[in-house]
Design a protein around this motif. Sequence first.
Motif, PDB file in Angstrom:
ATOM      1  N   SER A  56      78.544  13.415  71.772  1.00 19.59           N
ATOM      2  CA  SER A  56      77.919  14.283  70.771  1.00 19.59           C
ATOM      3  C   SER A  56      77.226  13.460  69.696  1.00 19.59           C
ATOM      4  O   SER A  56      76.189  13.863  69.175  1.00 19.59           O
ATOM      5  CB  SER A  56      78.938  15.231  70.149  1.00 19.59           C
ATOM      6  OG  SER A  56      79.920  14.525  69.441  1.00 19.59           O
ATOM      7  N   SER A  57      77.743  12.281  69.370  1.00 15.98           N
ATOM      8  CA  SER A  57      77.087  11.442  68.368  1.00 15.98           C
ATOM      9  C   SER A  57      75.782  10.881  68.913  1.00 15.98           C
ATOM     10  O   SER A  57      74.808  10.743  68.181  1.00 15.98           O
ATOM     11  CB  SER A  57      78.000  10.308  67.907  1.00 15.98           C
ATOM     12  OG  SER A  57      78.155   9.344  68.917  1.00 15.98           O
TER      13      SER A  57
ATOM     14  N   GLU B 281      75.522   2.071  59.995  1.00 12.31           N
ATOM     15  CA  GLU B 281      76.970   2.246  59.879  1.00 12.31           C
ATOM     16  C   GLU B 281      77.315   3.617  59.330  1.00 12.31           C
ATOM     17  O   GLU B 281      78.210   4.292  59.833  1.00 12.31           O
ATOM     18  CB  GLU B 281      77.574   1.161  58.990  1.00 12.31           C
ATOM     19  CG  GLU B 281      77.875  -0.120  59.697  1.00 12.31           C
ATOM     20  CD  GLU B 281      78.793  -1.011  58.879  1.00 12.31           C
ATOM     21  OE1 GLU B 281      78.716  -0.994  57.634  1.00 12.31           O
ATOM     22  OE2 GLU B 281      79.585  -1.730  59.502  1.00 12.31           O
ATOM     23  N   ASN B 282      76.613   4.041  58.293  1.00  9.73           N
ATOM     24  CA  ASN B 282      76.873   5.364  57.709  1.00  9.73           C
ATOM     25  C   ASN B 282      76.642   6.463  58.730  1.00  9.73           C
ATOM     26  O   ASN B 282      77.431   7.400  58.831  1.00  9.73           O
ATOM     27  CB  ASN B 282      76.009   5.587  56.469  1.00  9.73           C
ATOM     28  CG  ASN B 282      76.462   4.766  55.288  1.00  9.73           C
ATOM     29  OD1 ASN B 282      77.629   4.413  55.178  1.00  9.73           O
ATOM     30  ND2 ASN B 282      75.539   4.455  54.393  1.00  9.73           N
ATOM     31  N   GLN B 283      75.565   6.357  59.506  1.00 17.40           N
ATOM     32  CA  GLN B 283      75.279   7.358  60.538  1.00 17.40           C
ATOM     33  C   GLN B 283      76.380   7.389  61.594  1.00 17.40           C
ATOM     34  O   GLN B 283      76.799   8.457  62.041  1.00 17.40           O
ATOM     35  CB  GLN B 283      73.940   7.065  61.215  1.00 17.40           C
ATOM     36  CG  GLN B 283      72.734   7.283  60.335  1.00 17.40           C
ATOM     37  CD  GLN B 283      71.465   6.871  61.062  1.00 17.40           C
ATOM     38  OE1 GLN B 283      71.269   7.215  62.220  1.00 17.40           O
ATOM     39  NE2 GLN B 283      70.610   6.130  60.381  1.00 17.40           N
ATOM     40  N   LEU B 284      76.848   6.213  61.999  1.00 15.87           N
ATOM     41  CA  LEU B 284      77.898   6.143  63.006  1.00 15.87           C
ATOM     42  C   LEU B 284      79.188   6.784  62.497  1.00 15.87           C
ATOM     43  O   LEU B 284      79.829   7.570  63.205  1.00 15.87           O
ATOM     44  CB  LEU B 284      78.145   4.695  63.424  1.00 15.87           C
ATOM     45  CG  LEU B 284      77.015   4.055  64.228  1.00 15.87           C
ATOM     46  CD1 LEU B 284      77.198   2.549  64.311  1.00 15.87           C
ATOM     47  CD2 LEU B 284      76.920   4.673  65.606  1.00 15.87           C
TER      48      LEU B 284
ATOM     49  N   LEU C 289      85.187   5.424  64.508  1.00 14.37           N
ATOM     50  CA  LEU C 289      86.403   5.018  63.807  1.00 14.37           C
ATOM     51  C   LEU C 289      86.226   3.670  63.124  1.00 14.37           C
ATOM     52  O   LEU C 289      86.841   3.409  62.098  1.00 14.37           O
ATOM     53  CB  LEU C 289      87.571   4.923  64.791  1.00 14.37           C
ATOM     54  CG  LEU C 289      87.954   6.214  65.514  1.00 14.37           C
ATOM     55  CD1 LEU C 289      89.056   5.936  66.530  1.00 14.37           C
ATOM     56  CD2 LEU C 289      88.384   7.272  64.507  1.00 14.37           C
ATOM     57  N   ALA C 290      85.399   2.810  63.721  1.00 11.33           N
ATOM     58  CA  ALA C 290      85.180   1.469  63.185  1.00 11.33           C
ATOM     59  C   ALA C 290      83.861   0.926  63.708  1.00 11.33           C
ATOM     60  O   ALA C 290      83.375   1.354  64.759  1.00 11.33           O
ATOM     61  CB  ALA C 290      86.313   0.537  63.596  1.00 11.33           C
TER      62      ALA C 290
ATOM     63  N   PHE D 216      74.198  -7.084  67.628  1.00  9.35           N
ATOM     64  CA  PHE D 216      74.405  -5.662  67.875  1.00  9.35           C
ATOM     65  C   PHE D 216      75.544  -5.175  67.006  1.00  9.35           C
ATOM     66  O   PHE D 216      76.276  -5.954  66.397  1.00  9.35           O
ATOM     67  CB  PHE D 216      74.679  -5.392  69.357  1.00  9.35           C
ATOM     68  CG  PHE D 216      75.938  -6.033  69.888  1.00  9.35           C
ATOM     69  CD1 PHE D 216      77.131  -5.327  69.931  1.00  9.35           C
ATOM     70  CD2 PHE D 216      75.914  -7.335  70.360  1.00  9.35           C
ATOM     71  CE1 PHE D 216      78.281  -5.917  70.431  1.00  9.35           C
ATOM     72  CE2 PHE D 216      77.053  -7.934  70.865  1.00  9.35           C
ATOM     73  CZ  PHE D 216      78.247  -7.222  70.902  1.00  9.35           C
ATOM     74  N   VAL D 217      75.684  -3.871  66.946  1.00  8.50           N
ATOM     75  CA  VAL D 217      76.779  -3.246  66.218  1.00  8.50           C
ATOM     76  C   VAL D 217      77.733  -2.660  67.242  1.00  8.50           C
ATOM     77  O   VAL D 217      77.344  -1.823  68.054  1.00  8.50           O
ATOM     78  CB  VAL D 217      76.274  -2.147  65.253  1.00  8.50           C
ATOM     79  CG1 VAL D 217      77.438  -1.440  64.593  1.00  8.50           C
ATOM     80  CG2 VAL D 217      75.347  -2.746  64.210  1.00  8.50           C
ATOM     81  N   LEU D 218      78.972  -3.124  67.226  1.00  8.61           N
ATOM     82  CA  LEU D 218      80.018  -2.589  68.088  1.00  8.61           C
ATOM     83  C   LEU D 218      80.677  -1.446  67.342  1.00  8.61           C
ATOM     84  O   LEU D 218      81.068  -1.596  66.184  1.00  8.61           O
ATOM     85  CB  LEU D 218      81.046  -3.680  68.399  1.00  8.61           C
ATOM     86  CG  LEU D 218      82.268  -3.259  69.205  1.00  8.61           C
ATOM     87  CD1 LEU D 218      81.858  -2.869  70.620  1.00  8.61           C
ATOM     88  CD2 LEU D 218      83.287  -4.389  69.243  1.00  8.61           C
ATOM     89  N   SER D 219      80.770  -0.296  67.985  1.00  9.27           N
ATOM     90  CA  SER D 219      81.377   0.883  67.358  1.00  9.27           C
ATOM     91  C   SER D 219      82.480   1.410  68.261  1.00  9.27           C
ATOM     92  O   SER D 219      82.337   1.426  69.478  1.00  9.27           O
ATOM     93  CB  SER D 219      80.343   1.988  67.163  1.00  9.27           C
ATOM     94  OG  SER D 219      79.292   1.537  66.368  1.00  9.27           O
ATOM     95  N   ILE D 220      83.555   1.853  67.650  1.00  8.44           N
ATOM     96  CA  ILE D 220      84.664   2.440  68.395  1.00  8.44           C
ATOM     97  C   ILE D 220      84.737   3.920  68.057  1.00  8.44           C
ATOM     98  O   ILE D 220      84.774   4.302  66.884  1.00  8.44           O
ATOM     99  CB  ILE D 220      85.992   1.736  68.052  1.00  8.44           C
ATOM    100  CG1 ILE D 220      85.911   0.265  68.459  1.00  8.44           C
ATOM    101  CG2 ILE D 220      87.163   2.437  68.728  1.00  8.44           C
ATOM    102  CD1 ILE D 220      87.118  -0.545  68.073  1.00  8.44           C
TER     103      ILE D 220
END
Length: 69
Positions: free
Chosen positions: A44-45, A10-13, A19-20, A31-35
Amino acid sequence: IVNPAILSLENQLFENGALATKLIGAGGGGFVLSIFPDETTLSSSLDNLSYISFPVMLDCHGTQVLQSF
């Protein structure tokens, strides 16, 4: 329930523009859902992280499988 590996992810994301995030699932099958704000920030991430990305679109019809592996 989270562990140090998930908190690190989470910190890396967030450091790379997310954003979340939301942890979904359990028992090693989740899994981890990321927005991200846009595709440029996401691209770039991904250059900085070694995770698999599956693009999704949000709509009012609920979850749908767009591609199976």
